[in-house]
Design an enzyme around this catalytic site. Structure first.
Site, mmCIF file in Angstrom:
data_model
loop_
_atom_site.group_PDB
_atom_site.id
_atom_site.type_symbol
_atom_site.label_atom_id
_atom_site.label_comp_id
_atom_site.label_asym_id
_atom_site.label_seq_id
_atom_site.Cartn_x
_atom_site.Cartn_y
_atom_site.Cartn_z
ATOM 1 N N LYS A 65 49.299 31.038 44.568
ATOM 2 C CA LYS A 65 50.242 31.163 43.460
ATOM 3 C C LYS A 65 51.006 29.860 43.262
ATOM 4 O O LYS A 65 51.322 29.155 44.236
ATOM 5 C CB LYS A 65 51.234 32.294 43.748
ATOM 6 C CG LYS A 65 50.579 33.654 43.965
ATOM 7 C CD LYS A 65 49.832 34.132 42.747
ATOM 8 C CE LYS A 65 49.248 35.512 42.935
ATOM 9 N NZ LYS A 65 48.351 35.885 41.812
ATOM 10 N N HIS B 141 38.574 39.649 37.242
ATOM 11 C CA HIS B 141 39.769 39.998 38.006
ATOM 12 C C HIS B 141 39.512 41.297 38.775
ATOM 13 O O HIS B 141 38.767 42.158 38.329
ATOM 14 C CB HIS B 141 40.924 40.194 37.020
ATOM 15 C CG HIS B 141 42.214 40.652 37.621
ATOM 16 N ND1 HIS B 141 42.658 41.946 37.525
ATOM 17 C CD2 HIS B 141 43.160 39.981 38.314
ATOM 18 C CE1 HIS B 141 43.831 42.050 38.117
ATOM 19 N NE2 HIS B 141 44.168 40.882 38.613
#
Lengths: 388, 388
Positions: free
Chosen positions: A183, A321
């Site tokens: 992230k 995803h």
């Protein structure tokens, strides 16, 4: 043959995860069972699915609209031409009756999750793993035996040190993965860059690391991150901005030579086509990450791939995803670029079969009939009560 | 002061309506009550709203996510600077915690409906009609006394004759309306053209008639209808194609000199901005029809108007979807082009106060505190049980 019931239950993820934009403390997912009257090995065949992670459970829409439409339909109208199995395309059309155009995610997740559970049942009735059915129907019969798989990790945790982050990444490498994602956007730029450099110290090459901003940035921050990240030659820079801001994607693509990635928050073929037309993405490098169970399911995903092919995109650019067995079968069956994995996060809803092993960055495709949730004890514990 | 409860109930519309794309036989709407601890005239102030028509009820999302977030918040954190009333912008931010980017309609309808009910309570606490509050906050204090209002009618019914359609349109004219809208796309082009000509025989001028295709057409049919309709000089041609197909809108705009209209199936400011950037629409004639209670509510609608102003659009181009008192107050308060009306359809969920009168195409703005659902006996009958 017919579908005799479809059942849903909402399960909390009980996650403490946080990315740059939001935390998962309230996150739930819908677990679905499609129960047929077909008997295999002395039991009724049931198909299962869940709606990945990041969008909330959607059982109310299922129970009020999509499940009754299927159960009210003439059972014969939902079968394939042999009359011995279900045709998912007909089930999709049945669920879409009386739905307005546009506004996709309000229903695309509920419909997609049911549709993938239908596919699980279809493959079990056929007695074959889902990826083989998909390869025959959608990939010219080219059956894969393994799938490239990378780790979506590097989350923010309170009190996390750079060494904690490096230790996490070393665990993934020791588990057999070769490419990792982390992230960005949850800390000021200079601190995020130090995190990236710390992970690169472990990984060696930027080509083995992707970063994910979870749609955090406006124009200025996105461009600042793009400039700061460019020297590292990363595998990709994911969701730098609002997933619907196609004009800003085009601007970022003009300022960033490396690969961009997006798509997990686009729910219709038309939205993805708008990204193709207006987002300035480059078929020779960028990555598309549509999540099929959140976007009307596998039949619609095949239409999205057809549309992408018309725009000159290869299937190797697709990394769906959702680090789970559904995405694994879809990646293998359609011959896509790779799948995601979430080791140790999302509880039972991240991960693969209990006997799955990663070797040199690849996962072998499972050979259980259907998707094979039955080989994933923790997750199947949330599914089995639906059919008892 | 604080919000002490928020309640929702789903109400079936029990409608037999059909447009070119779908029927309303399963349609439901969410009726919401926001109950405060403020006492006016001996009773607790409650605000009401419902989620317009065409999208289904969304109480599950409300009960699982949006209502608990509001009720868990520190009550003081949701108040305006005087501490004596609720600040809807803070309530909106509270509901949007832990929500991913993109995928708007899955939550925009639930959030927007609650937000409009909050506004009803805010205006009642202030003791004023909502349109006056909106005019002060969002339109430089320019308070309107009446709003232009047209009829969204001309639906398809089984066995309908051209005379039936003409009779319907005559009833609307006799009721005081001056502009009408009718459906197209539900019959072959030549029959639809005969319907349009039959209505024009009643109306006289094409400038008083709009047509609505409800997103029915692909490229070829849309262009064929555009060419066939062009000679009639209609007020507008609404939703000729998929509301998200901006490239096709641009193509149709290039082939049709008259006004186009769209927006009721766009749920975020970013989606509408994409339409502005890529849809080829023309600020000097085209019409935008965002439905605020379906698109995050009034605060977000004000942001959409700001975005539209940056793209050179006037507020007179805005005709919000939803023929009800919510749209009426919003149209008057923001100074928009006009509102829609659905006389005799959608049961209690279409229409205005029982004492509302249309004169020469205009409706006077109501002066009851709040939105004034209390002056609409049939609709208020569905709302009142929520607070008893």
């Amino acid at each position: 043959m017919r579908i005799i019931d479809i059942r849903e239950t909402a399960v909390p993820l009980n996650s403490t995860l946080r990315n740059s934009s939001f935390d998962f403390s309230e996150m739930t997912t819908s677990v679905v069972a499609v129960i047929t009257d077909v008997v295999r090995d002395g039991a009724r065949v049931a198909g299962f699915a869940f709606n990945s992670t990041g969008r909330y459970a959607c059982g109310a829409q299922m129970r009020e609209r999509f499940i009754p439409r299927i159960l009210r339909a003439d059972p014969g109208s939902l079968l394939d031409e042999t009359g011995t199995n279900i045709e998912p395309e007909k089930v999709l059309a049945c669920m879409m009756q009386r739905e307005k155009s546009g506004g996709h995610s309000e229903r695309s997740i509920a419909i997609g999750t049911i549709e993938v559970a239908i596919w699980d049942a279809v493959a079990k009735i056929a007695g074959r793993p889902l990826h083989r059915l998909l390869a025959e129907r959608y990939n010219g019969g080219r059956v894969a035996d393994k799938v490239f798989c990378y780790v979506g990790g590097g989350w923010y945790f309170p009190g996390q040190t750079l060494k904690d982050l490096q230790d996490e990444m070393r665990r993934h490498l020791n588990a057999g993965y070769t490419m990792l994602k982390m992230k960005v956007g949850g800390l000021p730029l200079d601190q995020d860059v130090r995190r990236v450099e710390a992970v690169l110290d472990v990984l060696g090459s930027g080509s083995r690391l992707a970063v994910d901003a979870n749609a955090k940035f406006g124009r200025n921050a996105a461009v600042a991150y793009a400039k700061a990240l460019a020297p590292y030659g990363l595998r990709w820079f994911e969701e730098p901005c609002d997933p619907l801001n196609y004009a800003l994607f085009a601007e970022i693509a003009g300022a960033y030579e490396g690969a961009l990635a997006t798509g997990e928050n686009l729910y219709s073929t038309q939205d993805v086509e708008n990204l193709m037309r207006f987002g300035g993405l480059r078929a020779d490098r960028d990555i598309i990450q549509v999540d099929p169970p959140q976007a009307y399911g596998i039949v619609q995903f095949s239409r999205t791939l057809d549309m992408l092919a018309r725009h000159g995109w290869q299937r190797s650019a697709m990394f769906p995803h959702g680090g789970n067995q559904m995405s694994l079968h879809i990646t293998g069956g359609f011959g896509l670029g790779g799948a995601e994995s979430y080791p140790g996060v999302f509880g039972d809803f991240g991960g693969f079969a209990d006997d799955a092993r990663v070797e040199d960055g690849y996962l072998r495709l499972p050979e259980r009939p259907g998707i094979g949730f039955e080989g994933q004890a923790g997750l199947y514990g949330a599914m089995r009560p639906l059919i008892e």
